[in-house]
Design an enzyme around this catalytic site. Structure first.
Site, mmCIF file in Angstrom:
data_model
loop_
_atom_site.group_PDB
_atom_site.id
_atom_site.type_symbol
_atom_site.label_atom_id
_atom_site.label_comp_id
_atom_site.label_asym_id
_atom_site.label_seq_id
_atom_site.Cartn_x
_atom_site.Cartn_y
_atom_site.Cartn_z
ATOM 1 N N LYS A 113 -0.925 5.449 -4.434
ATOM 2 C CA LYS A 113 0.305 4.900 -3.841
ATOM 3 C C LYS A 113 0.913 3.826 -4.753
ATOM 4 O O LYS A 113 2.114 3.828 -4.995
ATOM 5 C CB LYS A 113 -0.031 4.285 -2.477
ATOM 6 C CG LYS A 113 1.047 3.381 -1.917
ATOM 7 C CD LYS A 113 0.653 2.779 -0.586
ATOM 8 C CE LYS A 113 -0.148 1.516 -0.664
ATOM 9 N NZ LYS A 113 0.592 0.278 -0.917
ATOM 10 N N ASN A 114 0.062 2.929 -5.255
ATOM 11 C CA ASN A 114 0.584 1.801 -6.024
ATOM 12 C C ASN A 114 1.083 2.200 -7.409
ATOM 13 O O ASN A 114 1.727 1.400 -8.092
ATOM 14 C CB ASN A 114 -0.467 0.692 -6.140
ATOM 15 C CG ASN A 114 -0.674 -0.020 -4.819
ATOM 16 O OD1 ASN A 114 0.057 0.217 -3.854
ATOM 17 N ND2 ASN A 114 -1.666 -0.892 -4.759
ATOM 18 N N ARG B 278 7.609 -4.115 1.258
ATOM 19 C CA ARG B 278 7.742 -5.121 0.209
ATOM 20 C C ARG B 278 8.012 -4.488 -1.160
ATOM 21 O O ARG B 278 8.731 -5.027 -1.987
ATOM 22 C CB ARG B 278 6.469 -5.963 0.164
ATOM 23 C CG ARG B 278 6.537 -7.051 -0.856
ATOM 24 C CD ARG B 278 5.254 -7.774 -1.063
ATOM 25 N NE ARG B 278 5.206 -8.311 -2.416
ATOM 26 C CZ ARG B 278 5.792 -9.414 -2.793
ATOM 27 N NH1 ARG B 278 6.417 -10.155 -1.924
ATOM 28 N NH2 ARG B 278 5.746 -9.827 -4.052
ATOM 29 N N CYS C 154 4.125 -11.829 4.774
ATOM 30 C CA CYS C 154 3.285 -10.647 4.947
ATOM 31 C C CYS C 154 1.929 -11.099 5.440
ATOM 32 O O CYS C 154 1.531 -12.239 5.219
ATOM 33 C CB CYS C 154 3.214 -9.961 3.595
ATOM 34 S SG CYS C 154 1.773 -9.001 3.302
ATOM 35 N N ARG D 156 3.215 -14.034 -0.688
ATOM 36 C CA ARG D 156 3.755 -12.989 -1.573
ATOM 37 C C ARG D 156 5.167 -13.320 -2.061
ATOM 38 O O ARG D 156 6.150 -12.666 -1.706
ATOM 39 C CB ARG D 156 3.697 -11.618 -0.900
ATOM 40 C CG ARG D 156 2.294 -11.253 -0.510
ATOM 41 C CD ARG D 156 2.156 -9.833 -0.089
ATOM 42 N NE ARG D 156 1.946 -8.931 -1.203
ATOM 43 C CZ ARG D 156 1.559 -7.674 -1.065
ATOM 44 N NH1 ARG D 156 1.361 -7.186 0.116
ATOM 45 N NH2 ARG D 156 1.389 -6.901 -2.107
ATOM 46 N N ILE E 111 8.358 -13.910 -4.838
ATOM 47 C CA ILE E 111 8.952 -13.017 -5.856
ATOM 48 C C ILE E 111 9.518 -13.822 -7.025
ATOM 49 O O ILE E 111 10.284 -13.306 -7.824
ATOM 50 C CB ILE E 111 10.043 -12.089 -5.257
ATOM 51 C CG1 ILE E 111 11.141 -12.898 -4.574
ATOM 52 C CG2 ILE E 111 9.455 -11.075 -4.312
ATOM 53 C CD1 ILE E 111 12.395 -12.073 -4.320
ATOM 54 N N LEU F 10 8.269 -14.768 -9.794
ATOM 55 C CA LEU F 10 7.965 -14.261 -11.140
ATOM 56 C C LEU F 10 8.843 -13.052 -11.478
ATOM 57 O O LEU F 10 9.236 -12.861 -12.626
ATOM 58 C CB LEU F 10 6.482 -13.899 -11.256
ATOM 59 C CG LEU F 10 5.512 -15.067 -11.006
ATOM 60 C CD1 LEU F 10 4.072 -14.576 -11.006
ATOM 61 C CD2 LEU F 10 5.694 -16.150 -12.071
ATOM 62 N N ASP G 5 -7.891 -5.712 -3.261
ATOM 63 C CA ASP G 5 -7.704 -4.637 -2.276
ATOM 64 C C ASP G 5 -9.028 -4.047 -1.787
ATOM 65 O O ASP G 5 -9.031 -3.287 -0.822
ATOM 66 C CB ASP G 5 -6.827 -3.522 -2.866
ATOM 67 C CG ASP G 5 -5.353 -3.918 -2.875
ATOM 68 O OD1 ASP G 5 -5.009 -4.968 -2.314
ATOM 69 O OD2 ASP G 5 -4.548 -3.168 -3.464
ATOM 70 N N ARG H 17 -0.216 3.462 6.010
ATOM 71 C CA ARG H 17 0.626 3.105 4.862
ATOM 72 C C ARG H 17 -0.060 3.448 3.539
ATOM 73 O O ARG H 17 0.614 3.603 2.524
ATOM 74 C CB ARG H 17 0.950 1.606 4.886
ATOM 75 C CG ARG H 17 2.005 1.221 5.912
ATOM 76 C CD ARG H 17 2.371 -0.242 5.763
ATOM 77 N NE ARG H 17 2.372 -0.602 4.356
ATOM 78 C CZ ARG H 17 1.736 -1.655 3.833
ATOM 79 N NH1 ARG H 17 1.069 -2.461 4.595
ATOM 80 N NH2 ARG H 17 1.794 -1.902 2.544
HETATM 81 C C1 UD1 Z 1 0.111 -5.261 -6.000
HETATM 82 C C2 UD1 Z 1 -0.434 -4.149 -5.131
HETATM 83 C C3 UD1 Z 1 -1.350 -4.702 -4.049
HETATM 84 C C4 UD1 Z 1 -2.437 -5.562 -4.667
HETATM 85 C C5 UD1 Z 1 -1.842 -6.607 -5.594
HETATM 86 C C6 UD1 Z 1 -2.906 -7.386 -6.382
HETATM 87 C C7 UD1 Z 1 1.384 -2.548 -5.207
HETATM 88 C C8 UD1 Z 1 2.447 -1.826 -4.471
HETATM 89 N N1 UD1 Z 1 0.697 -3.448 -4.517
HETATM 90 O O1 UD1 Z 1 0.892 -6.104 -5.155
HETATM 91 O O2 UD1 Z 1 -1.944 -3.601 -3.363
HETATM 92 O O3 UD1 Z 1 -3.145 -6.233 -3.642
HETATM 93 O O4 UD1 Z 1 -0.986 -5.978 -6.577
HETATM 94 O O5 UD1 Z 1 -3.712 -6.527 -7.084
HETATM 95 O O6 UD1 Z 1 1.127 -2.277 -6.368
HETATM 96 N N2 UD1 Z 1 2.952 -13.887 -6.938
HETATM 97 C C9 UD1 Z 1 3.770 -14.993 -7.105
HETATM 98 N N3 UD1 Z 1 5.065 -14.771 -7.479
HETATM 99 C C10 UD1 Z 1 5.547 -13.514 -7.726
HETATM 100 C C11 UD1 Z 1 4.690 -12.396 -7.553
HETATM 101 C C12 UD1 Z 1 3.389 -12.618 -7.169
HETATM 102 O O7 UD1 Z 1 3.370 -16.136 -6.916
HETATM 103 O O8 UD1 Z 1 6.734 -13.381 -8.064
HETATM 104 C C13 UD1 Z 1 1.561 -14.091 -6.492
HETATM 105 C C14 UD1 Z 1 1.321 -13.474 -5.108
HETATM 106 O O9 UD1 Z 1 1.711 -14.337 -4.089
HETATM 107 C C15 UD1 Z 1 -0.163 -13.215 -5.142
HETATM 108 C C16 UD1 Z 1 -0.433 -12.884 -6.613
HETATM 109 O O10 UD1 Z 1 0.685 -13.384 -7.341
HETATM 110 O O11 UD1 Z 1 -0.860 -14.378 -4.778
HETATM 111 C C17 UD1 Z 1 -0.626 -11.405 -6.890
HETATM 112 O O12 UD1 Z 1 0.530 -10.701 -6.541
HETATM 113 P P1 UD1 Z 1 0.996 -9.392 -7.320
HETATM 114 O O13 UD1 Z 1 0.053 -9.094 -8.432
HETATM 115 O O14 UD1 Z 1 2.436 -9.552 -7.650
HETATM 116 O O15 UD1 Z 1 0.831 -8.301 -6.207
HETATM 117 P P2 UD1 Z 1 1.872 -7.188 -5.772
HETATM 118 O O16 UD1 Z 1 2.521 -6.612 -6.989
HETATM 119 O O17 UD1 Z 1 2.717 -7.676 -4.672
#
Ligand code: UD1
Length: 430
Positions: free
Chosen positions: A22-23, A92, A116, A121, A123, A125, A305, A397
């Protein structure tokens, strides 16, 4: 609301095939926006999140069709770069669409994906990366408008190796003018899959799988046919389920190289894991051994995960184990539910202290998020008695027909429709 009913205590045995990731599929579907013409993406899992992504692409003017795990797409007539708020809220991962929509239209409007169950979570970055490529970002309340006449390559250093931010930047930079380098990039296998897909469409991206990714922008993308990698988290879930039930299973269509940290932990706790090519055997004949410390961290370390899943196994181990979560705050919602099944887990800040018990007992529990829900199913399979897992839309999901897959391994697990009332033993038996 549907529920899963599990009559536990039976060792899993048999062979199953692991679904596509999925990811990996979600960002790849988003990246398809870059090309005009007909694309074919194979091994796509038939899941709610995938359907939401296809609905969004359709709402923007794309044409998509999912049949037999193959998605045919044509984004030639895409006419809008405004993702409807209603669809954005459903998933998301719709945030992945920012990069490719910006690259194709020079503008994109999205809405804050919001909080969430597993943590804040953010955005930031994603937005910082797009800004570094020359985008202007305007935030008004819940709405984010992002514009750039021409994206320009840049040196980007991520404060944290965010999976989603790395993917979003890769997709935008693939069409930017000049060279982009992402430092401290995430190294997950899904990022390598995205690189392979983008390159199959004509992009020039190198280094995915390492922490430095280089992207030479190109002017056009061609359609292609591409096959998604196997889902390492679903495979990991089944591996833990085999171990927790003291079973013996064979997984087909799995990539063991993507699961080295889990294999390491399982072996140290006494589980036998062997593999050859894309076939893996997992068996466990005795009580698992405690683990001094399992720490979640970005790939290739132990995946967040699978944190809830490994906790189920360690709940049954022969001593005190510690699991530390470093990726998402608030990802311990399964703990109260596991304790209701007889586990002995105490959480202190980001660490869980798990005192192993000889057995878990069936109970009615609630899935609070996708992986927490999967962990409760695995706990139910290992437990004595009947477990009812509620709020299973979270599980749907990420796991395609989880009860069918587990029944192939001999599990006694059934889905109850909302109107079906559970009376003692009124579910079908194997
Ligand atoms: C992806 C996976 C999810 C997995 C996660 C970590 C998908 C669809 N989902 O989620 O299953 O649990 O990677 O392996 O691929 N963060 C920030 N700012 C940002 C983005 C992230 O501070 O702009 C923080 C988040 O709050 C979190 C950490 O970085 O604490 C990891 O997030 P991220 O690696 O971005 O996870 P996702 O891409 O959302």
């Amino acid at each position: 609301m549907e529920k899963l009913v599990i009559e536990g205590g039976k060792p899993l045995a048999g062979t199953i095939r692991i679904q596509g990731a999925k990811n990996a599929a979600l960002p790849i579907l988003a990246a398809s926006i870059l090309a005009k013409g007909k694309l074919v993406i194979e091994n796509v899992p038939d899941l709610l999140d995938i359907q939401v992504m296809l609905n969004i692409l359709n709402s923007l003017g794309g044409r998509t069709e999912l049949e037999n795990h193959t998605v045919s797409l044509d984004m030639t007539e895409l006419s809008s770069s405004h993702i409807p708020e209603e669809l954005m809220k459903q998933m998301r991962s719709s945030i992945f669409l920012m990069g490719p929509l910006l690259a194709r239209f020079g503008t994109v409007t999205v809405y804050q994906p919001g909080g969430c169950a597993i943590g804040e979570r953010k955005i930031n970055l994603h937005l910082q990366g797009l800004e570094a490529l020359g985008a202007k970002i305007m935030e008004q309340g819940n709405t984010i408008v992002c514009c750039a006449e021409q994206l320009k390559g840049a040196e980007i250093i991520l404060d944290f190796p965010s999976v989603g931010a790395t993917e979003n930047i890769m997709m935008a930079a693939a069409a930017a003018e000049g060279k982009t380098t992402i430092h401290n990039a995430a190294r997950e296998p899904e990022i390598q899959d995205l690189q392979h897909f983008l390159n199959a469409m004509g992009a020039q991206i190198y280094g995915a799988g390492t922490s430095t990714i280089t992207i030479e922008g190109v002017h056009s993308f061609q359609p292609c046919t591409y096959r998604i990698i196997p889902d390492r988290i679903v495979a990991g879930t089944m591996m833990v389920a085999a171990a927790a039930t003291r079973g013996n299973i064979i997984l087909e269509q799995v990539n063991p190289q993507h699961l080295t940290s889990l294999i390491h932990v399982l072996k140290r706790s006494g589980v036998q894991v062997t593999y050859s090519g894309d076939i893996m055997n997992v068996q466990c004949g005795s009580r698992p051994k405690m683990m001094e410390r399992v720490v979640t961290s970005p790939y290739p370390a132990f995946p967040t995960d699978l944190q809830s899943l490994i906790m189920v196994l360690l709940s049954l181990a022969d001593g005190l184990s510690i699991v530390k979560e470093t990726v998402f705050e608030g990802r311990f919602k399964h703990v109260d539910e596991l304790n209701r099944m007889g586990a002995d887990i105490r959480v202190d800040l980001s660490s869980a202290f798990i005192r192993g018990v000889p057995r878990l007992y069936g109970a009615t529990v609630e899935a609070t998020d996708l992986r927490a829900g999967a962990a409760l199913v695995v706990a139910g399979l290992a437990a004595h008695g009947t477990t009812v897992v509620e709020q299973i839309h979270h599980i749907d999901r990420g796991y395609e027909q989880i009860e069918h897959v587990l029944r192939q391994l001999g599990a006694r697990i059934y889905r109850l429709a909302p109107e079906e009332v559970l009376l003692q033993g009124n579910y079908p038996r194997n």
